[in-house]
Each structure stands twice: as structure tokens, then as C-alpha cells.
Design a protein around this motif. Sequence first.
Motif, PDB file in Angstrom:
ATOM      1  N   PRO A  43     -16.762 -23.370   7.228  1.00 29.40           N
ATOM      2  CA  PRO A  43     -17.539 -22.898   8.379  1.00 29.40           C
ATOM      3  C   PRO A  43     -18.049 -21.471   8.190  1.00 29.40           C
ATOM      4  O   PRO A  43     -17.561 -20.730   7.338  1.00 29.40           O
ATOM      5  N   LEU A  44     -19.031 -21.114   9.015  1.00 25.41           N
ATOM      6  CA  LEU A  44     -19.403 -19.711   9.169  1.00 25.41           C
ATOM      7  C   LEU A  44     -18.384 -19.110  10.118  1.00 25.41           C
ATOM      8  O   LEU A  44     -18.149 -19.655  11.191  1.00 25.41           O
ATOM      9  N   VAL A  45     -17.786 -18.008   9.747  1.00 19.98           N
ATOM     10  CA  VAL A  45     -16.722 -17.433  10.575  1.00 19.98           C
ATOM     11  C   VAL A  45     -17.303 -16.505  11.645  1.00 19.98           C
ATOM     12  O   VAL A  45     -18.286 -15.808  11.388  1.00 19.98           O
ATOM     13  N   SER A  65     -20.480 -26.024   7.037  1.00 15.30           N
ATOM     14  CA  SER A  65     -20.404 -27.005   8.126  1.00 15.30           C
ATOM     15  C   SER A  65     -19.941 -26.330   9.409  1.00 15.30           C
ATOM     16  O   SER A  65     -19.627 -25.143   9.431  1.00 15.30           O
ATOM     17  N   GLY A  66     -19.895 -27.106  10.467  1.00 12.65           N
ATOM     18  CA  GLY A  66     -19.503 -26.584  11.769  1.00 12.65           C
ATOM     19  C   GLY A  66     -20.710 -26.015  12.483  1.00 12.65           C
ATOM     20  O   GLY A  66     -21.854 -26.248  12.098  1.00 12.65           O
ATOM     21  N   ASN A  86     -27.833 -26.847   4.728  1.00 10.33           N
ATOM     22  CA  ASN A  86     -26.380 -26.885   4.858  1.00 10.33           C
ATOM     23  C   ASN A  86     -26.008 -28.106   5.686  1.00 10.33           C
ATOM     24  O   ASN A  86     -26.813 -29.019   5.835  1.00 10.33           O
ATOM     25  N   GLN A  87     -24.823 -28.110   6.220  1.00  8.22           N
ATOM     26  CA  GLN A  87     -24.351 -29.215   7.068  1.00  8.22           C
ATOM     27  C   GLN A  87     -24.019 -28.706   8.469  1.00  8.22           C
ATOM     28  O   GLN A  87     -23.128 -29.231   9.135  1.00  8.22           O
ATOM     29  N   ASN A 110     -30.432 -29.113   8.390  1.00  7.09           N
ATOM     30  CA  ASN A 110     -29.057 -29.110   8.870  1.00  7.09           C
ATOM     31  C   ASN A 110     -28.920 -30.286   9.828  1.00  7.09           C
ATOM     32  O   ASN A 110     -29.805 -31.129   9.906  1.00  7.09           O
ATOM     33  N   ASN A 111     -27.833 -30.336  10.559  1.00  4.25           N
ATOM     34  CA  ASN A 111     -27.620 -31.398  11.545  1.00  4.25           C
ATOM     35  C   ASN A 111     -27.578 -30.809  12.954  1.00  4.25           C
ATOM     36  O   ASN A 111     -26.774 -31.230  13.782  1.00  4.25           O
ATOM     37  N   LEU A 112     -28.438 -29.834  13.209  1.00  2.00           N
ATOM     38  CA  LEU A 112     -28.457 -29.167  14.507  1.00  2.00           C
ATOM     39  C   LEU A 112     -29.014 -30.103  15.576  1.00  2.00           C
ATOM     40  O   LEU A 112     -29.854 -30.956  15.279  1.00  2.00           O
ATOM     41  N   THR A 113     -28.538 -29.928  16.800  1.00  2.00           N
ATOM     42  CA  THR A 113     -28.967 -30.777  17.913  1.00  2.00           C
ATOM     43  C   THR A 113     -29.404 -29.920  19.087  1.00  2.00           C
ATOM     44  O   THR A 113     -29.089 -28.731  19.161  1.00  2.00           O
TER      45      THR A 113
END
Length: 132
Positions: A43-45, A65-66, A86-87, A110-113
Motif C-alpha cells: 500500500p501507499l502509507v 494496492s489499496g 498500479n492496483q 488502476n481500479n479506482l471507483t
Amino acid sequence: DPNNVLQSWDPTLVNPCTWFHVTCNSENSVIRVDLGNAGLSGPLVPQLGLLTNLQYLSVYKNNISGSIPSEIGNLKKLISLGLFNNQLSGAIPASIGNLRSLKFMRLNNNNLTGRIPREVIQLIINGSLRIL
């Protein structure tokens, strides 16, 4: 970090300016993180939001991810945000609308919604955000 790009990142050091892929200004404050196409995952922290002088964040073409942490909105000096390929999932945080210096934001592939937040659209209307 299968490619060992973070091998120089020693968390016991007070100053990260000696780390590879990190650029600092003359006051030893991090202004750039370049980790594009590095084979990274995870993840991005939220702690990224503590880099208050950060101007360029590039972690494109990885397996990050995340969600995008809302703390990214604390990076008031950010000019370029490269998170594409990215994911990443979830919504684009409205806090990105706080980034009045942001000129380039790449989030594609990405998988942004969800919708682009109104606060981010305002950056385009006000003329600061040039590339979305």
C-alpha cells in the motif's frame, strides 16, 4: 521490493537524503520520490502526508494496492502525482483538492471507483491542475 531498489532505505537514519530515489533540498527536506517501474508492491502509507515539502511523487508502473491515503492532501507543495499503472482501488480522496500547487496528476490504469471529487475538479477550473 523484489528488485532491491529500496536497499539504501535505512529507517534508523534520521536523514533520508542519502537514500536512492529520494531527492532533498538544501535544508535536507525530501522534495522528490522517484520509484516508477520499480517492481514494488504493497500500500501507499499515510505517512507520505508527513513529507510537507514533497513536490514530486512518482510510483507509477508498480503493483501498489489499496486506497490512496487521504493524507496525500497534506502535501501542499506537490506539483506532480504519478500513481498510474498500479492496483489502487477505492475513491479518489477529496483531500487532493487541497493541493493548490498540483499541475500533473496521473491515476489511470488502476481500479479506482466513484466520481472525481468536486474539490479536484475545482483545481482544474481554477487553472492549477493541467494534466488529469
